[in-house]
Design an enzyme around this catalytic site. Structure first.
Site, mmCIF file in Angstrom:
data_model
loop_
_atom_site.group_PDB
_atom_site.id
_atom_site.type_symbol
_atom_site.label_atom_id
_atom_site.label_comp_id
_atom_site.label_asym_id
_atom_site.label_seq_id
_atom_site.Cartn_x
_atom_site.Cartn_y
_atom_site.Cartn_z
ATOM 1 N N PHE A 52 16.194 17.829 18.057
ATOM 2 C CA PHE A 52 16.370 17.449 16.659
ATOM 3 C C PHE A 52 16.713 15.965 16.552
ATOM 4 O O PHE A 52 17.510 15.443 17.340
ATOM 5 C CB PHE A 52 17.522 18.233 16.019
ATOM 6 C CG PHE A 52 17.213 19.678 15.728
ATOM 7 C CD1 PHE A 52 16.752 20.061 14.478
ATOM 8 C CD2 PHE A 52 17.392 20.639 16.697
ATOM 9 C CE1 PHE A 52 16.480 21.391 14.201
ATOM 10 C CE2 PHE A 52 17.125 21.974 16.435
ATOM 11 C CZ PHE A 52 16.666 22.345 15.178
ATOM 12 N N ASP A 53 16.137 15.317 15.565
ATOM 13 C CA ASP A 53 16.649 14.019 15.144
ATOM 14 C C ASP A 53 17.982 14.282 14.436
ATOM 15 O O ASP A 53 18.220 15.392 13.950
ATOM 16 C CB ASP A 53 15.644 13.362 14.194
ATOM 17 C CG ASP A 53 16.173 12.069 13.605
ATOM 18 O OD1 ASP A 53 16.716 11.255 14.366
ATOM 19 O OD2 ASP A 53 16.056 11.896 12.379
#
Length: 675
Positions: free
Chosen positions: A362-363
């Site tokens: 995930f960013d």
């Protein structure tokens, strides 16, 4: 749809290439539905074939000769019409497919004088395909229904009057009046009025979203925040709205989603590619085997007619109709269900791969954390006025579209109050590090402390370094500001995890995702704090876009299939290198729609477990369908060798075809049970 992006290791991602051979029709059986009875022509022909067959059979109980034969010929004609048409089209393409096998078998039965069995074969084959197309039409109608969401006409303000115009005639910057409970005609920005809008048709959001007028009526659609943007096809609530048209009818988010979902039908999943290769080997093998069976009378003491009949029965039993339709029907139903739930899946490849992931990255900013960071600290150096620091920072960041820049402009502007504003020009991005521009005739740079390394910008002074390290130790995202030959100070920003993020991570684990990590451009202290709060396995901070790509490649080597979840802009390189790229909040982003394999239309993380769960259910149904279709072939071939009649073989054969389609259609009713 976006051009298929090249995969750095494997050439092209599975599922991104268009199906030039099958025309995108499931299983390649693209029977024409047009005719004197419209879409029902094939079904009516099939029923007519059955009626003629039954009539001929009843007459044959009392009479022989031309009377029953005439009805059997009618049954042949009606039942074989669409099958023959398809076979001719395939032969023109130099293809020999299942329809052709059925015709050969029916012709063989006729040659043996078994007119009733040949007619039964064509009747059951045609009724099976007609019902199959009718059932598959349900999945397609779920997609086509999206296209009908936008209204046909819009109310446009022309001076003091309001005129009705066709939606396709709307021009950019037209002001459209949207009355209470009306569908919105185009993507646009609210310039007057307040209301709540049901965005479920486009984004899948279950709760209406409040809308209010934008402060700057000329702001672009992409830069306007969610509370000011509306989408074509969504439903207005109790208040009237004036909406400035931002996109023409053919370019709206809804129109593009409809196009992309429809194009997803033509994308071949890994399993489809396998079944296609299998059929290319299997069908010729069947023909060779049938040819040898015809010669059985030379070895076994039996008439040629018996050997020929047995070979025709085997030909029917071995035709992989159910196999051909098993995977496309599941993929089409899965893509349609995802679209209804606010998730755009670009074909069978991403749909299957999403359900077999071992790891997910995930960013941080805007993905696991709220998309609106806030300025919490304004720390000028000695002899620098706080308002000077803020004025330069706001001027430069006003030219950037990064989420952190928006926070600086918003919160910094509030702190400045009535203080005179500066204007920047000539802005240029320092990828992943910051932005520079000209302010009051001097160069101004704002960015992470790592930007100031002596290469892209001057090295930090000792005082500036100490200030930045102090803010980082408090878990802040730090932005250093320099103007001319002076460091002015630093801004500390902070984002909070999304309220749904912790629950989403837990649900992904129950769905079988084993390793979940976070990739962030922020410093390691900030990243580790967020990861610990959300229960992630690992967090890596201080990353440039190239670093994220390297980590994704490393994860693929360790874990196999990996997804990258981000905003589709800054994370595009990492998403392109992942097995599946997932974009958040894609409804307002052209870039996200183009770059992602899977696009969550709403800025809502809770749609991700739905997409993963649907993908896993799709994979399960594909496996079930393959077992049924291949199992039926395995059972029927020896059964026909030992005497099973053509008619019985066709009943089981077409029954299995309808069974796999009905099984696939269950995906249209999928619910996320992990919620």
């Amino acid at each position: 749809m976006a051009t298929a992006k090249p995969h750095p290791e494997d050439g092209e991602k599975p599922g991104h290439e268009h199906d030039h051979d099958g025309g995108g029709e499931a299983g390649g059986h693209d029977h024409a539905h047009g005719g004197v009875f419209g879409e029902r022509t094939e079904l009516i022909f099939a029923i007519g074939s059955g009626v003629a067959l039954a009539t001929g059979w009843l007459i044959s109980l009392r009479l022989t000769g031309l009377a029953p034969l005439a009805f059997f010929l009618i049954a042949y004609g009606l039942g074989g019409f669409f099958t023959l048409k398809e076979a001719i089209e395939n032969l023109r393409k130099r293809q020999f497919e299942i329809d052709s096998l059925m015709l050969v078998a029916a012709a063989g039965a006729a040659a043996l004088g078994q007119w009733a069995e040949g007619a039964l074969l064509l009747f059951l084959f045609s009724i099976g395909h007609a019902l199959e197309h009718f059932a598959m039409g349900r999945a397609r109608r779920a997609i086509e229904a999206l296209a009908k969401l936008a209204p046909e006409r819009a109310s446009v303000r022309r001076g003091d009057t309001v005129v009705e115009v066709p939606v396709e005639d709307l021009q950019i910057d037209d002001i459209v009046l949207v009355r209470p409970n009306e569908r919105i005609a185009s993507d646009g920005v609210v310039v007057a009025g307040q209301s709540s809008v049901d965005q479920a048709p486009v984004t899948g959001e279950s709760v209406p979203v409040d809308k209010r007028p934008v402060a700057d009526p000329a702001i672009s659609f992409e830069r306007a925040s969610a509370e000011h943007r509306v989408f074509a096809g969504t439903i207005n609530g109790a208040g009237a709205l004036d909406v400035r048209v931002a996109r023409k009818a053919s370019e709206t988010t809804l129109a593009r989603v409809v196009k992309m979902v429809a194009e997803a039908e033509a994308q071949r999943s890994p399993t489809q590619q396998f079944t296609d290769k299998f059929e290319r080997i299997f069908v010729p093998s069947v023909l060779i085997g049938v040819g040898l069976l015809m010669l059985a009378f030379l070895v076994i003491d039996e008439p040629f007619s018996v050997s020929f009949y047995r070979s025709m029965a085997v030909l029917v039993a071995a035709s992989p109709c159910a196999l051909a339709i098993s995977v496309p029907s599941a993929v089409l139903s899965g893509v349609a269900r995802a679209g209804r739930g606010g998730v755009l899946v670009k074909g069978g490849g991403p749909l299957e791969n999403l359900g077999t992931l071992n790891a997910m990255a995930f960013d941080k900013t805007g993905t696991l954390t709220e998309g609106k960071p806030r300025v919490t600290d304004v720390r000028p150096l000695e002899a620098v006025d706080e308002r000077e620091l803020l004025a330069v920072a706001v001027a430069v960041e006003a030219l950037s579209d990064h989420p952190l820049a928006a926070a600086v402009v918003r919160d910094g502007g509030e702190r400045l109050g009535d203080h005179p504003r500066l204007v920047a020009d000539g802005a240029s991005s320092l990828t992943g590090k910051g932005v520079q521009a000209r302010v009051s005739g001097q160069d101004a740079v704002i960015g992470k402390p790592g930007l100031f390394d002596g290469k892209d910008a001057p090295v930090l002074s000792e005082a500036m370094r100490a200030l930045a390290e102090d803010l980082e130790a408090q878990g802040r995202t730090v932005m250093v500001v320099r103007h001319g030959d002076r460091f002015l100070g630093a801004l500390g920003l902070m984002v909070t995890p999304r309220s749904a993020a912790k629950g989403v991570i837990a649900r992904l684990r129950t769905l079988g995702v084993k390793r979940i990590i976070m990739l962030s451009g922020d410093n390691q202290t900030v990243a580790s704090g967020v990861a610990k709060e959300l229960g992630l396995d690992e967090a890596r901070g201080g990353l440039m876009p190239a670093d994220k790509v390297a980590i994704i490649r490393e994860l693929k080597a360790q874990e196999g299939k990996v997804a990258m979840v981000g905003d589709g802009v800054n994370d595009a390189p990492a998403m392109a290198n992942a097995t599946v790229g997932v974009a958040m909040g894609a409804a307002g982003s052209d870039v996200a729609l183009e770059t992602a394999d899977v696009a969550l239309m709403a800025d809502d993380l809770s749609h991700l477990p739905f997409a993963v769960g649907l993908s896993r259910q799709t994979s399960r149904i594909i496996k079930q369908n393959l077992w049924v279709s291949l199992g039926m072939v395995v059972v029927l071939i020896p059964a026909t060798l030992f005497g099973l009649k053509i008619g019985a073989a066709v009943v089981f054969h077409e029954g299995s075809t309808l069974l796999v389609v009905a099984n696939a259609l269950r995906l249209l009713a999928y619910r996320d049970r992990t919620a």
